[in-house]
Design a protein around this motif. Structure first.
Motif, mmCIF file in Angstrom:
data_model
loop_
_atom_site.group_PDB
_atom_site.id
_atom_site.type_symbol
_atom_site.label_atom_id
_atom_site.label_comp_id
_atom_site.label_asym_id
_atom_site.label_seq_id
_atom_site.Cartn_x
_atom_site.Cartn_y
_atom_site.Cartn_z
ATOM 1 N N SER A 215 0.767 -1.258 -0.007
ATOM 2 C CA SER A 215 -0.033 0.104 -0.086
ATOM 3 C C SER A 215 0.932 1.336 0.153
ATOM 4 C CB SER A 215 -1.061 -0.120 1.274
ATOM 5 O OG SER A 215 -1.877 -1.222 0.973
ATOM 6 N N ALA B 221 0.671 4.054 -3.283
ATOM 7 C CA ALA B 221 0.187 5.375 -3.011
ATOM 8 C C ALA B 221 0.793 6.332 -3.573
ATOM 9 C CB ALA B 221 -0.059 5.546 -1.527
ATOM 10 N N SER C 214 2.440 11.660 -4.954
ATOM 11 C CA SER C 214 1.273 10.986 -4.011
ATOM 12 C C SER C 214 -0.041 11.292 -5.034
ATOM 13 C CB SER C 214 1.054 11.755 -2.803
ATOM 14 O OG SER C 214 0.049 11.168 -2.179
ATOM 15 N N TYR C 215 -0.845 10.018 -4.962
ATOM 16 C CA TYR C 215 -1.991 10.063 -5.679
ATOM 17 C C TYR C 215 -2.829 11.103 -4.958
ATOM 18 C CZ TYR C 215 -0.938 6.021 -8.882
ATOM 19 O OH TYR C 215 -0.311 5.490 -9.745
#
Length: 329
Positions: A78, A82, A146-147
């Protein structure tokens, strides 16, 4: 249950598959171009083709690396999923560069055909704006990887894709208008047929890349924090290069029809029934037939029948059959 990795993985796997399919098609078209036109085309054109292919190769490597790292090496990680890494800005820069190069190639064809420098300059302005927008998107993605920060690139992404779409539409429109005027000025059926084919190709070329860019922009604006737009955005660069290679290889199709010869900048050369080729004001005769013979002269002006259509110059030669008189006459 919602997939927690969806925002990072949606679109990139299928998008990479579609990209690889188009990349293979690009290789096939490049093979035909090298086989048929590499020895005779100018160095600058060959450099353009080679540059686009190399940039597309780098982009394809980046996209495949992106999918491999996300779907295999870091599956379920994760924190890794991300964020965005080097493949993302690499593909944006490569796509922007290829788009600018191919659009510049098409504008150069329009400039040769129309001699409209002001309009061509305006088109180049849209191309430069789109390229600058694409580079800006890449810089933002490097600075904010970062998304969650993907929405920071909305303005620059909009400038990039809208400018690119406008450039595609205007280039196609300008080419079509110029070619329609040329078709209306010529009385030679074979030349008109060639020009009509070029009109269809111009429309198809502009439509293909424009639709892709609009789809990418629409999906990105609807879901800026996901990779759903990758279904189409991964294919955009390859679409541009395929468009250019298709235009270059079209010369082969026209030459096989026997209607004439079409070079990369839109100059049409036609052949008479003797097989004589007329191009750029010079005729190479396969038979000893004078271009100034009575059968090849315009009955009104007394000069060879020549049509110069703003970059499309066609010579038309008519023949006169002289029958031998009967002995009794």
């Amino acid at each position: 249950m919602e997939n927690p990795f969806g925002p990072a993985l949606n679109g990139i796997t299928v998008g990479s598959w579609l990209n690889c399919m188009l990349y293979m098609l690009e290789i096939v078209l490049l093979f035909f171009y090298v086989r048929d036109y590499w020895p005779r085309d100018k160095v600058i054109l060959k450099a353009l083709v080679l540059t686009c292919f190399l940039v597309d190769t780098v982009c394809t490597i980046a996209l495949c690396s992106w999918v491999f790292m996300s779907d295999v090496l870091h599956w379920g990680d994760s924190p890794y999923l991300a964020r965005q890494y080097w493949p993302t800005p690499t593909y944006v820069i490569c796509t922007s560069l290829v788009g600018a190069l191919v659009q510049s190639f098409l504008v150069s064809r329009y400039l040769v055909l129309s001699k409209q420098r002001a309009i061509s300059g305006t088109l180049f302005l849209f191309i430069l704006t789109a390229f600058a927008g694409g580079v800006s998107v890449a810089v933002i993605l490097i600075s904010f990887n970062s998304y969650a920060d993907r929405d920071k690139a909305i303005i620059t992404a909009t400038i990039w894709l809208v400018s690119s779409s406008v450039a595609d539409v205007l280039i196609a429109l300008c080419l079509v208008i110029t070619l329609v005027k040329a078709a209306n000025q010529t009385r030679i059926a074979s030349t008109r047929n060639i020009i009509n084919r070029l009109i269809v190709v111009s429309i198809q070329s502009g439509t293909f890349t424009t639709v892709l860019a609009i789809l990418v922009l629409s999906i990105y604006l609807a879901k800026p924090s996901t990779n759903d737009s990758a279904y189409f955005s991964f294919c955009l660069g390859r679409a541009y290069t395929i468009t250019m290679l298709f235009n270059l290889n079209l010369r082969r199709s026209i030459e096989r029809t026997g209607e004439g010869v079409f070079n990369t900048f839109g100059v049409v050369s036609t052949q008479d029934h003797y097989g004589n080729v007329f191009d750029s004001g010079r005729a190479s005769r396969a038979r000893a037939v004078s271009s100034n013979s009575p059968g090849n002269l315009n009955p009104t002006s007394g000069k060879p029948d020549i049509y110069h259509l703003r970059g499309i110059r066609v010579h038309h030669a008519a023949s006169v059959k002289v029958e031998k008189p009967n002995e009794g006459d």
